[in-house]
Enzyme design. Structure first.
Site: not given
Ligand code: SIN
Length: 541
Positions: A212, A235-237, A291-292, A313, A521
């Protein structure tokens, strides 16, 4: 307060996206037969729009890499296999990338291990210089990076530009912050001694990032990690590897030494093998993941075997509370960034919009008006505000949430289903009479759907807001200072926005409480996640 259990603990926790390391949550929630007809009305058209090469406008085509990056070399999979990357706006394939597995991941980890002594031996100032050059390169190539991001992810190009700046800001900020990774000298209780505290890099680290925010979630991890002297295997999505590789190309040009930053690409089916290697290999000392919640728990369990540090996160279920005294225009505007941004596919999207009864009619009218004015279009179209959802799985999840809510008595104030563009496009939707026990109130919907839940009292709003296993972000709107303090302190969330829907910045700590994660983060709090604290005592002085 009498705590009423609504839906918070009854459903499988999950965020609308998963890097493929485990089952994707929320995909089989509707089983009652009467819902099927409604669901079938909500199923996406399978006739997406054909398009010529959407990346034809790239100025620097060398940013478009179709190989993984290990130890400073661009490599194919050992067995030569590839997986497709699609443009969600059209459904057409835009690239084929290497399907790496455990063996290549192991080699990437070895390369990161080999690069570690040299990188950590550099001064913070030297590392900061490289990271600054990397950030500058991202800004210089912002148009190309934004185009790649929009074409593989679907978000409007204006949002991609903002994401590229957001991503570059982490590289710049953490490069600077590394210069301030101070240790300590503690007054000794024993004569002839000195007690010193050193901040040292953790070592080889791994990053696993979602689709995302295909650029910003990478730099939000690798920037503090590398600034502190660690090396990383990323490792990217599988949906959005092109942005990762473009960032990698710029890292190489900026002078990031071979092996310091490695990118392992793979299809969804390869993620378990790659993840298993990252979490079981003893050389890896820390894993950062967005991620989830479900996958986060799995990673945490695996990391426990070799006692790795984790920074997680995870999923959210953000409440967005509007009190009677709120500035309603400000609240509607705020939903721009925390509901409609990225078509609702952010972990901090307002998922439960709680509106006090005194203003619910007025607020609904203004929000509906706003939603009807949003431009739904492919991300590269001028003025696009709502792009497609990322994939069919994401689309199906949103339509199931809609079906469940409508079946449960929610009313469609605007939108309510697929957009006439077809494919993965949904209409911006406002639902009224949503209740806290509906699926869309219990799980992240990850779509352009605003469900309004009425409430009467502050106590009731707080009870509903906190009745969830998640606690990433919460928003509320009031003009009253006393309410502001009371509610801000009562909300169980790692991030709270008062009178705003925009909370993202590199200088502030981003992260959740409860099942929304561990660690932070962004900000100086985050760099602490990526260092070890060494107590060093000198005796016999
Ligand atoms: C953001 O940093 O604004 C959103 C990040 C996320 O959806 O994990």
């Amino acid at each position: 307060m009498n705590r009423v259990r609504m839906c918070g603990h009854l459903v499988a926790p999950g965020r609308g996206y998963s890097p493929g390391l485990g089952p994707t949550p929320g995909s089989s929630l509707i089983s009652r037969p009467e819902e099927r007809s409604l669901e079938s009305r909500l199923v996406a058209s399978t006739a997406p729009h054909a398009s010529p090469d959407p990346l034809a406008g790239l100025e620097d085509r060398r940013l478009l890499r179709d190989l993984a990056y290990l130890g400073g070399a661009w490599v194919a999979a050992d067995d030569g296999t590839t997986f497709p990357v699609d443009d969600p706006s059209s459904g057409t394939q835009i690239a084929a990338l290497p399907r790496l597995g455990a063996a290549e991941t192991r080699r990437a980890i070895e390369a990161a291990g080999d690069a570690l002594p040299g990188w950590r031996a550099m001064t913070a100032k030297q590392r900061a210089r490289v990271m600054r050059d990397w950030a500058d390169a991202m800004r210089e190539h912002s148009e190309d990076l934004s185009l790649i991001l929009t074409v593989e992810q679907g978000k409007p190009i204006a949002e991609s530009r903002a994401e590229i700046e957001y991503a570059a800001s982490f590289l710049e900020w953490f490069g600077e912050e590394a210069k301030r990774l101070y240790g300590d000298v503690i007054p000794t209780p024993i004569p002839g001694r000195r007690v010193v505290v050193l901040k040292e890099p953790v070592g080889v680290t791994a990053g696993i990032t979602p689709w995302n925010f295909p650029s910003a979630m990478i730099t939000r991890k690798c920037a503090p990690a590398l600034a502190a002297g660690n090396t990383m295997v990323l490792k990217p999505a599988e949906q959005t590897p092109l942005s990762a590789l473009a960032i990698c190309e710029l890292a190489e040009r900026a002078g990031v030494p071979p092996g310091v930053f490695n990118v392992v690409t793979g299809a969804a089916e390869d993620a378990p093998a790659i993840g298993e290697e990252m979490t079981s290999n003893p050389t890896v000392r820390m894993v950062g993941f967005t991620g989830s919640t479900e996958v986060g728990k799995l990673l945490m369990r695996r990391c426990a075997e070799t006692v790795k540090k984790v920074s997680l996160e995870l999923g959210g279920n953000a409440p967005f509370i509007i009190f009677d005294d709120a500035d309603l225009d400000a609240a509607v505007d705020a939903l721009e960034s925390c509901k409609w941004r990225n078509a609702g596919q952010t972990c901090i999207s307002a998922n439960r919009i709680l509106v006090q009864r005194g203003v619910i009619d007025e607020f609904t009218a203004r929000l509906v008006d706003h939603a009807r004015g949003l431009k739904v279009a492919g991300g590269t179209v001028d003025g696009a505000q709502i792009g497609p959802l990322i994939d069919q799985q994401g689309f199906d999840k949103v339509t199931k949430h809609l079906a469940d809510a409508i079946d449960g008595g929610a009313k469609v104030a605007t939108g309510g289903g697929p957009h006439e563009l077809g494919g993965l496009f949904l209409q911006p939707t406002v639902l009224t009479d949503v209740t806290p026990d509906m699926v869309m109130s219990c799980e992240e919907t990850f779509g352009p759907v605003a469900g309004l839940i009425p409430f009467d009292t502050e106590e009731e709003a707080i009870r509903i807001a906190n009745d969830t296993p998640f606690g990433l972000c919460a928003y509320f709107f009031t003009r009253d200072m006393a309410t502001a303090w009371r509610v801000g302190e009562a909300l169980e969330a790692g991030i709270v926005g008062l009178n705003t829907g925009f909370v993202s910045t590199e200088v502030a700590p981003f992260g959740g409480v409860k099942e929304s994660g561990l660690g932070r983060e962004g900000s100086y709090y985050a760099i602490e996640e990526w260092v070890e604290t060494k107590y060093f005592t000198f005796a016999g002085l």
